[in-house]
Design an enzyme around this catalytic site. Structure first.
Site, PDB file in Angstrom:
ATOM      1  N   GLN A   1      75.040  43.855  97.121  1.00  0.00           N
ATOM      2  CA  GLN A   1      73.945  42.486  96.834  1.00  0.00           C
ATOM      3  C   GLN A   1      73.722  41.874  96.279  1.00  0.00           C
ATOM      4  OE1 GLN A   1      69.563  43.549  97.703  1.00  0.00           O
ATOM      5  NE2 GLN A   1      70.619  43.075  99.592  1.00  0.00           N
TER       6      GLN A   1
ATOM      7  N   HIS B   1      70.810  38.585  95.613  1.00  0.00           N
ATOM      8  CA  HIS B   1      69.786  38.146  96.066  1.00  0.00           C
ATOM      9  C   HIS B   1      69.551  36.182  96.624  1.00  0.00           C
ATOM     10  CE1 HIS B   1      65.468  37.405  96.367  1.00  0.00           C
ATOM     11  NE2 HIS B   1      65.786  39.141  96.422  1.00  0.00           N
TER      12      HIS B   1
ATOM     13  N   PHE C   1      58.557  41.698 104.423  1.00  0.00           N
ATOM     14  CA  PHE C   1      59.428  41.168 104.050  1.00  0.00           C
ATOM     15  C   PHE C   1      60.557  41.007 104.729  1.00  0.00           C
ATOM     16  CE2 PHE C   1      61.017  42.046  99.773  1.00  0.00           C
ATOM     17  CZ  PHE C   1      60.048  41.731  99.314  1.00  0.00           C
TER      18      PHE C   1
ATOM     19  N   THR D   1      63.172  49.933  86.362  1.00  0.00           N
ATOM     20  CA  THR D   1      62.658  50.365  88.081  1.00  0.00           C
ATOM     21  C   THR D   1      61.783  49.570  87.229  1.00  0.00           C
ATOM     22  OG1 THR D   1      63.375  52.701  88.037  1.00  0.00           O
ATOM     23  CG2 THR D   1      61.126  51.542  88.886  1.00  0.00           C
TER      24      THR D   1
ATOM     25  N   LEU E   1      65.196  37.270  88.650  1.00  0.00           N
ATOM     26  CA  LEU E   1      64.884  37.383  90.118  1.00  0.00           C
ATOM     27  C   LEU E   1      64.158  36.572  90.269  1.00  0.00           C
ATOM     28  CD1 LEU E   1      65.078  38.994  93.204  1.00  0.00           C
ATOM     29  CD2 LEU E   1      63.452  40.928  92.492  1.00  0.00           C
TER      30      LEU E   1
ATOM     31  N   ARG F   1      69.208  39.601 103.494  1.00  0.00           N
ATOM     32  CA  ARG F   1      69.194  38.467 102.189  1.00  0.00           C
ATOM     33  C   ARG F   1      71.101  38.110 102.036  1.00  0.00           C
ATOM     34  NH1 ARG F   1      67.040  42.595  97.615  1.00  0.00           N
ATOM     35  NH2 ARG F   1      64.667  41.910  97.844  1.00  0.00           N
TER      36      ARG F   1
ATOM     37  N   SER G   1      64.409  49.930  98.682  1.00  0.00           N
ATOM     38  CA  SER G   1      65.111  50.560  96.915  1.00  0.00           C
ATOM     39  C   SER G   1      64.046  51.490  96.757  1.00  0.00           C
ATOM     40  CB  SER G   1      66.228  49.796  96.561  1.00  0.00           C
ATOM     41  OG  SER G   1      64.929  48.737  95.855  1.00  0.00           O
TER      42      SER G   1
ATOM     43  N   SER H   1      68.051  59.781  78.648  1.00  0.00           N
ATOM     44  CA  SER H   1      67.850  58.404  79.006  1.00  0.00           C
ATOM     45  C   SER H   1      68.771  57.743  77.417  1.00  0.00           C
ATOM     46  CB  SER H   1      66.822  57.674  79.621  1.00  0.00           C
ATOM     47  OG  SER H   1      66.817  56.503  79.479  1.00  0.00           O
TER      48      SER H   1
ATOM     49  N   ALA I   1      61.346  45.966  88.996  1.00  0.00           N
ATOM     50  CA  ALA I   1      61.212  45.308  91.055  1.00  0.00           C
ATOM     51  C   ALA I   1      60.023  44.697  90.736  1.00  0.00           C
ATOM     52  CB  ALA I   1      60.866  46.802  91.654  1.00  0.00           C
ATOM     53  N   GLU I   2      60.493  43.403  91.612  1.00  0.00           N
ATOM     54  CA  GLU I   2      59.132  43.088  92.159  1.00  0.00           C
ATOM     55  C   GLU I   2      58.465  43.113  93.197  1.00  0.00           C
ATOM     56  OE1 GLU I   2      59.881  38.700  90.729  1.00  0.00           O
ATOM     57  OE2 GLU I   2      61.445  39.572  89.012  1.00  0.00           O
TER      58      GLU I   2
ATOM     59  N   HIS J   1      72.328  41.610  92.541  1.00  0.00           N
ATOM     60  CA  HIS J   1      71.233  41.829  92.417  1.00  0.00           C
ATOM     61  C   HIS J   1      71.386  43.780  92.265  1.00  0.00           C
ATOM     62  CE1 HIS J   1      66.886  42.509  92.456  1.00  0.00           C
ATOM     63  NE2 HIS J   1      66.878  42.765  93.847  1.00  0.00           N
TER      64      HIS J   1
ATOM     65  N   ARG K   1      71.165  46.479 101.937  1.00  0.00           N
ATOM     66  CA  ARG K   1      69.293  46.699 101.808  1.00  0.00           C
ATOM     67  C   ARG K   1      68.735  45.614 102.614  1.00  0.00           C
ATOM     68  NH1 ARG K   1      65.698  46.571  98.151  1.00  0.00           N
ATOM     69  NH2 ARG K   1      67.470  45.669  96.461  1.00  0.00           N
TER      70      ARG K   1
ATOM     71  N   GLU L   1      69.235  53.859  92.673  1.00  0.00           N
ATOM     72  CA  GLU L   1      70.962  53.085  93.278  1.00  0.00           C
ATOM     73  C   GLU L   1      71.823  53.134  92.852  1.00  0.00           C
ATOM     74  OE1 GLU L   1      69.659  49.439  91.301  1.00  0.00           O
ATOM     75  OE2 GLU L   1      71.634  48.371  91.906  1.00  0.00           O
TER      76      GLU L   1
ATOM     77  N   GLU M   1      61.661  38.023  96.742  1.00  0.00           N
ATOM     78  CA  GLU M   1      61.509  37.893  98.058  1.00  0.00           C
ATOM     79  C   GLU M   1      60.292  37.285  98.283  1.00  0.00           C
ATOM     80  OE1 GLU M   1      64.654  39.982 100.202  1.00  0.00           O
ATOM     81  OE2 GLU M   1      63.325  40.452 102.250  1.00  0.00           O
TER      82      GLU M   1
ATOM     83  N   PHE N   1      72.578  58.805  74.303  1.00  0.00           N
ATOM     84  CA  PHE N   1      73.793  57.641  75.371  1.00  0.00           C
ATOM     85  C   PHE N   1      75.027  59.323  76.223  1.00  0.00           C
ATOM     86  CE2 PHE N   1      77.225  55.730  76.351  1.00  0.00           C
ATOM     87  CZ  PHE N   1      76.741  54.211  76.825  1.00  0.00           C
TER      88      PHE N   1
ATOM     89  N   SER O   1      63.052  51.435  81.257  1.00  0.00           N
ATOM     90  CA  SER O   1      64.443  51.530  82.601  1.00  0.00           C
ATOM     91  C   SER O   1      64.322  50.522  83.588  1.00  0.00           C
ATOM     92  CB  SER O   1      64.251  52.445  83.617  1.00  0.00           C
ATOM     93  OG  SER O   1      64.201  53.925  82.367  1.00  0.00           O
TER      94      SER O   1
END
Lengths: 247, 579
Positions: free
Chosen positions: B230, B232, B116, B45, B242, B285, B393, B36, B48-49, B353, B388, B377, B245, B156, B43
């Site tokens: 998408q 958002h 949601f 991920t 962000l 969305r 996700s 990575s 995400a909330e 998003h 989505r 993703e 939602e 990389f 990362s």
């Protein structure tokens, strides 16, 4: 409000420079700009050779820890206007070897991480249940704050002991061990105790509390260490009194 | 020098770590490299909330989750994939619980679920509003248990190596030292996340530059449904950060300059004081972001230095609910907008998003290219179709990360060592990096200048609404930028942590992705989900109940084909919200 501010950035390229130098950049001063926005301005428009880490720019990935006007901070959460009139001094995090410019080496922390066994240790004889382990909100509150650590390393940069004693596990790791110890689903406290109660564990800490002050996420590693010292002391005493075994 | 592993996983976020653990558990004898460009816990991920959807309550059913997902995706989802997804999502979230994830709880200790957008039932598991953060750290910390997972942090990847139609490894740069290595493996799983940075205004991290999509595309794998991007509906102006939602799921309202809940004008239902499932602020969305554009056209938005916004109103929820359920929303508003949502309105606007499209895979994460897999993703299975649903996700990256891992573990039997052609390609790539990039001494323009032009071009050409005209212009401009990308200045000739070199490589990845988006959007002459053509305003199931697949043809030029959508039990129908 003046429309620019000076930023003094530590530069160091090991394949070119004998020692670190300071470079001044004059950047626009905007009220919504963080130090990270300022560095991005430099990187994009002034000097593409400046190296630093960043990713989420919202205080959750932990990449952009730096020393800003002497304090360990996340660059993405530190606003330029709070450092008027400048110059803003931007250095790499203290207590770490510098790879280049503002990028420090985290190898030591990453290598120590598994020693805290930062995973749920369960009774391996029993299969996990078909449903969730029950855990009330009150039980979760016991460990919740310790689970908020983003591994940004600000507490290591603030810790006077880590600066002198490289073997010290350090604040975030001890807080992480405590995060699992205090989780009602976990049974690994005894295994972790060996590591954390070793000389380079909690006992190295002189309790200056700088780690908790530096934490940008409200974690209290100093509190975790104090609490652990009490546990470790009790266990030591018990093993002296009952040398044939703990139970 | 060459490094050998059985499996290379590109990316150390949620999908990559889940795949790595799946392989380590099934086949402890296999050596797994996770490579990575950032440390795993950095990362994207982590950002995400709101939560992760999986059927939990007795009143809910797998079929309802499937139907919500399929209608939310405007019938472009492959329904066999959706059925597998909804069936396996609960056990994946439960597994996370057994690994220690601090899911928010009911008073009796059970995992709590919240409402949601676009979901008919409450089924979104959450860890306050830092779900991605807790999920990622749980996966990362759990992965430390497995000695067969060897991490290459801050490496990389520049190329996927292919010999005779079969993947043989990757070339990667170790950022700390600058050394360039060929890392061979019988299978490569691409889990590098999304590509939001192709656009100027995005929730995505700086690292979401579509690396894996471009790497797979260049290696010969097709990208699927790339026109579906998408937006958002609620990002903070200027930063694009962000606002989850979950803020609307807990009862937040979207209001225009008159304080009017404008979504009632867009066929999304009638306003009620509390949240109503699949209605108003809990619509999907794509529809909410489109409604915003219409409000701006009607002159009912609020003008700011960062463009028009509407307001998200959480004040009626009260401090207690906001602190318990939305602490991160409050923290972000206080830090970046200097406003407190307990007392003040939050300015928001749509923000790029998520990429519904991605590397074309089957239900097991396998791409048409032998030995190449993808999940998360980066991949397009497709369970997300044309739009989505929020909170699908995270379970997607778990379900299909685990599936890709299982498939690789099974297929690893009898893998042969990579042939000399793979090693020769590795040498070629190293020479290219050293000669053409690290020693470039006469670049003509700045990386950031080309990048910003690309971002503006894609936003103007392929934004919330597109047209044949806007897309044609964007395609021409991107072609020009592609040429200019070949001669950007790389003033940094140092080997050590050269982030100007990686920025140049990322720019070239993003240009490949941008051109795929624009090309597929131009060819799809209909409006479906997040792809709205003002010159073709209706859905056309006759012609386009199909996935677009863009791949590099023999002549090196991109070519687009179509594959029919898999329909199992839910024939195409109208999307209905608010009634």
């Amino acid at each position: 409000m003046p429309d620019t501010i000076a930023v003094d950035v530590t530069r160091y390229r090991p394949d070119r420079d004998d020692r670190p130098t300071t470079q001044r950049y004059e950047i626009p001063l905007r009220k919504e700009w963080t130090v990270l926005d300022g560095l991005n301005y430099v990187k994009d428009r002034v000097d593409g050779t400046l190296s630093y880490r960043w990713s989420c720019r919202m205080g959750i990935c932990g990449s952009c820890g730096m020393t800003i006007d002497g304090d360990p901070k996340l660059a993405c959460e530190t606003f330029l206007t709070d450092h008027r009139p400048g110059p803003v001094r931007v250095e790499p995090l203290h207590n770490f070897p510098v790879i280049r410019d503002l990028v420090v080496e985290l190898t030591d922390f990453m290598a120590k991480l598994p020693r805290a066994k930062p995973w749920l240790v369960t009774d391996s004889d029993k299969p996990p249940p078909d449903a969730e382990y029950r855990q009330t909100p009150a039980e979760m509150d016991e460990y919740k704050q310790y689970s908020m650590c983003i591994n940004c390393m600000l507490c290591y940069a603030a810790c006077p002991v880590y600066g002198l004693e490289r073997d010290f596990l350090g604040p975030a790791l001890i807080a992480l061990a405590q995060r699992y110890n205090l989780d009602s689903r976990d049974h690994g406290a005894d295994e972790r105790l060996e590591v954390v109660s070793a000389p380079e564990g909690v006992w190295d800490c002189t309790f200056v509390g700088e780690c908790s002050r530096a934490c940008p996420k409200g974690v209290d590693p100093a509190g975790a260490i104090q609490r652990y010292k009490v546990t470790a002391a009790k266990e030591t005493l018990r093993s002296l009194l009952l040398p044939w075994g703990r139970r | 020098m060459t490094i050998r592993h059985d499996v290379v996983i590109a990316g150390g976020g949620g999908a990559g770590l889940r795949a790595a653990i799946a392989i380590a558990e099934a086949r402890p004898d296999l050596s797994i490299a996770t490579i990575s460009k950032v440390y795993p816990m950095r990362s994207h991920t982590v950002s995400a909330e709101g939560g992760a959807a999986a059927v939990k309550l007795p009143a809910d059913s797998l079929d309802e989750h499937a139907h919500d997902t399929i209608s939310g995706g405007d019938w472009l989802c492959d329904q066999d994939a959706v059925e597998a997804f909804v069936a396996e999502a609960p056990e994946e979230l439960l597994r996370l619980e057994h690994w220690g994830c601090p899911w928010s709880r009911e008073p009796d200790g059970q995992v709590a679920v919240r409402a949601f957008g676009g979901m008919r039932q409450r089924r979104t598991w959450f860890a306050a509003d830092k779900t991605g953060f807790h999920l990622l750290h749980t996966l990362f910390q759990t992965s430390l248990k497995y000695p067969s997972i060897v991490r290459y942090d801050e490496w990389f990847i520049t190329r996927v190596l292919v010999d005779d139609g079969r993947v043989g490894g990757v070339v990667a740069i170790e950022l700390m030292s600058g050394r360039i290595e060929t890392i061979t493996a019988g299978a490569v799983i691409v889990c590098t996340g999304g590509c939001g940075r192709v656009y100027p205004f995005t929730t995505n991290a700086n690292t979401s530059t579509g690396d894996g999509m471009a790497l797979a595309f260049r290696a010969g794998a097709p990208l699927k449904d790339m026109e579906f991007v998408q937006y958002h509906p609620t990002g903070l102006p200027f930063t694009g950060i962000l606002i989850s939602e979950a803020a609307r799921a807990e009862g937040g309202w979207l209001v225009n300059r008159d304080g009017y809940r404008y979504l009632q004008d867009y066929n999304l239902g009638r306003p009620a004081p509390g949240p109503v499932l699949r209605s108003m602020e809990l619509g999907p969305r794509d529809r909410l972001s489109q409604a915003f554009v219409k409000e701006v056209e009607k002159g009912r938005a609020i003008d700011t230095p960062w463009g028009p916004v509407v307001h998200l109103d959480l004040r009626h929820l009260g401090e207690e609910v906001i602190e318990a359920r939305l602490p991160f929303v409050r923290e972000l508003c206080l830090d970046y907008e200097h406003i407190d949502p307990v007392r003040e309105l939050i300015p928001v606007r749509p923000v790029v998003h998520y990429m519904m499209g991605g590397v074309d895979t089957d239900l097991h994460g396998a791409t048409p290219l032998d030995g190449l897999y993808a999940a998360g993703e980066t991949a397009c299975v497709s369970i997300n179709g044309a739009n989505r649903l929020g909170s699908n996700s995270l379970p997607e990256l778990l379900v299909f990360g685990a599936r890709a891992g299982a498939a690789v573990a099974e297929a690893a039997e009898g893998r042969r060592a990579p042939g000399p052609a793979v090693l020769a390609q590795g040498q070629d790539e190293r020479r290219h990096l050293e000669r053409d990039l690290l020693q470039r001494d006469r670049g003509r323009e700045r990386i950031a200048a080309v990048r910003e032009e690309m971002q503006q071009t894609v936003e103007q050409g392929a934004g919330i609404y597109r047209s044949g005209d806007s897309l044609t212009k964007a395609a021409d401009k991107l072609h020009e930028l592609q040429e200019r990308c070949g001669s950007v200045a790389i003033d940094d000739h140092s080997r050590v942590f050269n982030t100007e070199l990686t920025a140049a490589l990322e720019l070239s990845f993003m240009l490949d992705v941008a051109q795929s988006v624009v090309r597929c959007a131009w060819l799809r002459q209909e409006s479906r989900g997040a792809h709205q053509r003002i010159d073709f305003p209706t859905r056309d199931d006759e012609r386009y109940l199909a996935h677009s697949l863009i791949h590099l043809a023999e002549d090196g030029e991109p070519e687009v084909r179509y594959r029919p959508v898999t329909i199992t039990r839910w024939p195409p129908a109208e999307r209905v919200y608010g009634r």
